[in-house]
Write an enzyme that holds these catalytic residues in place. Structure first.
Site, short mmCIF file in Angstrom:
data_model
loop_
_atom_site.label_atom_id
_atom_site.label_comp_id
_atom_site.label_asym_id
_atom_site.label_seq_id
_atom_site.Cartn_x
_atom_site.Cartn_y
_atom_site.Cartn_z
N CYS A 84 -2.74 9.05 2.88
CA CYS A 84 -1.83 9.40 3.97
C CYS A 84 -1.11 10.72 3.66
O CYS A 84 -1.76 11.76 3.62
CB CYS A 84 -0.85 8.25 4.22
SG CYS A 84 -0.03 8.34 5.82
N HIS A 128 -5.03 4.10 5.15
CA HIS A 128 -4.63 3.32 3.97
C HIS A 128 -5.66 2.22 3.71
O HIS A 128 -5.50 1.09 4.21
CB HIS A 128 -3.26 2.67 4.21
CG HIS A 128 -2.10 3.58 4.07
ND1 HIS A 128 -1.30 3.61 2.94
CD2 HIS A 128 -1.60 4.51 4.92
CE1 HIS A 128 -0.34 4.51 3.11
NE2 HIS A 128 -0.50 5.08 4.31
N GLU A 171 -6.04 0.41 1.15
CA GLU A 171 -5.43 -0.70 0.40
C GLU A 171 -4.71 -1.68 1.32
O GLU A 171 -4.50 -2.85 0.95
CB GLU A 171 -4.47 -0.14 -0.66
CG GLU A 171 -3.07 0.22 -0.20
CD GLU A 171 -3.00 1.49 0.64
OE1 GLU A 171 -1.91 1.81 1.15
OE2 GLU A 171 -4.03 2.19 0.76
#
Length: 417
Positions: free
Chosen positions: A130, A249, A251
């Site tokens: 990001c 993102h 994750e």
């Protein structure tokens, strides 16, 4: 004695984000980042976002990898050489819509840009998520959209929602993955050949406007925004090379009320990043070993000196004769005992000891070996002169590793003697 894991595991530096909680500033890093870094075998080292830390980054060495993630908008004065075309009224409206992101944090900018440039200078593995991808692009001379929705809507018909406050974690939009890139390799089992698309999360209102020249795009949103990029010349995790930015993102791409990932490839960026971090640490440690040499305690160092002195005297006896050197038998005892206690020496080690005069019997054969060694050295120099820098680097790394192994074997033999 068990090894200290803090001295073995590689260190990944992560800069915290500052927020206000109960009228106090609190620094934090998202736990998903930390969890993946730890699970894949590295140690996260959190750099607090406090005044003056950008001047203390040397204190966080050794740095084997850098992970930069969420945060506020980057100060546009650091990249905005291109006119955004946004009016004052539009900029004020953007601030009202994205209050938490538009509060510029110059201290965080300074810390993270220094770390990004350090990675680029020293080829330290870098993963930007990001904001971290935007920091990487700016550090290399790229530029950003100050507001993706307003600026892209003026030049593109395809409208994409890049942030949805009403469905913050659940919101997804499509991205088209570029073939023959790391992202393609990670998600290939989830891609349809014709579409080459996956759905990604999105938490940003800014993005890459002009990609720095060294980078290659890995994914595009339908409105043309670059959602991932990397440096192909600095990507080889097995060799400790990893420079990459992802706007989304991975994750946090989890199924509702679950820790299961949307796709099997979601954690791959972290896995390959840590793989590169480990390889980079090995290279650094190998270089340090060659630079500093084997460190022995006082007793072992005295033994080493005694053996080296014994071999040196033996060589003098051979070269000058015993009458001129007047060496006592006791002076040669340390070397003799070492040879007697190490019967499993390799042929190469025996030849080296012979050259030192420890067991030489015939002067003519000794001189002949010296002549052949000179010829071999000359041939080796000619051969290496034709090798590329990368081939020479690989060769040097190999011999550094061999040197480390030899040092460990010698140390064990000295301790056993």
């Amino acid at each position: 004695m068990a090894p200290d894991l803090s001295e073995i595991l590689p260190r990944v530096v992560i800069v915290s984000r500052r927020c206000v909680r109960k009228n106090k500033f609190v620094d934090f890093v998202g736990e998903y980042h930390l969890d993946l870094i730890v699970n894949y075998g590295a140690v996260p080292v959190i750099v607090p976002r406090v005044a003056g830390v950008h001047m203390l980054l040397d204190s966080f060495e050794p740095i084997h990898g850098v992970l930069l993630c969420e945060g506020e908008d980057i100060d546009p004065s650091l990249y905005d050489s291109e006119i955004s075309g946004l009016s004052h009224e539009e900029l004020e409206e953007i601030k009202r819509l994205h209050t938490s992101d538009t509060a510029i944090d110059k201290e965080k900018d300074s810390i993270e840009l220094r770390l990004a440039k350090l990675c680029l200078e020293r080829n330290i593995p870098y993963l930007g998520i990001c904001r971290g991808s935007q920091v990487l692009n700016v550090a290399c001379g790229g530029a950003l959209y100050q507001d993706v929705e307003r600026e892209l809507s003026k030049i593109r018909r395809d409208k994409v929602v890049h942030i949805d406050y009403d469905d913050y974690d659940g919101h997804r939009h499509k991205v088209k993955v570029v073939e023959e890139t790391p992202l393609h390799a990670w998600f290939k089992d989830s891609l349809e050949e014709e579409k080459m698309e996956i759905n990604v999360n999105s938490y940003h209102h800014q993005g890459v406007k002009r990609l720095a020249e060294r980078f290659t795009p890995m994914a595009f949103a339908p409105d043309g925004l670059i959602e991932g990029f990397y440096d192909p010349d600095a990507y080889n995790p097995e060799e400790g090379k990893f420079i990459m930015g992802l706007q989304f993102h991975p994750e946090r791409m989890r199924k509702p009320d679950s820790d299961d990932f949307d796709y099997p490839g979601c954690p791959a960026a972290y896995q390959e990043f840590v793989k590169a971090v480990m390889a980079y640490q090995r290279k650094v440690n190998s270089s340090a070993l060659v630079r500093n040499g084997l460190k022995l305690n006082k007793e072992m160092e005295n033994k080493r000196k005694s053996i080296a002195r014994s071999f040196s005297m033996a060589r003098n006896v051979y070269t000058l004769g015993n009458e001129k050197t007047r060496v006592k038998d006791s002076d040669l005892k340390a070397g003799a005992e070492f040879l007697e206690s190490n019967t499993a020496l390799s042929l190469q080690q025996e030849k080296r000891l012979e050259q030192m005069g420890a067991t030489v019997r015939n002067a003519s054969s000794y001189l002949e070996r010296l002549r052949k060694n000179e010829e071999r050295e000359h041939a080796a120099r000619n051969l290496m002169g034709k090798m590329s820098i990368e081939q020479l680097s690989d060769l040097l790394s190999f011999y550094h590793m061999m040197g480390q192994i030899c040092s460990e074997v010698i140390e064990r033999k000295l301790m056993a003697s």
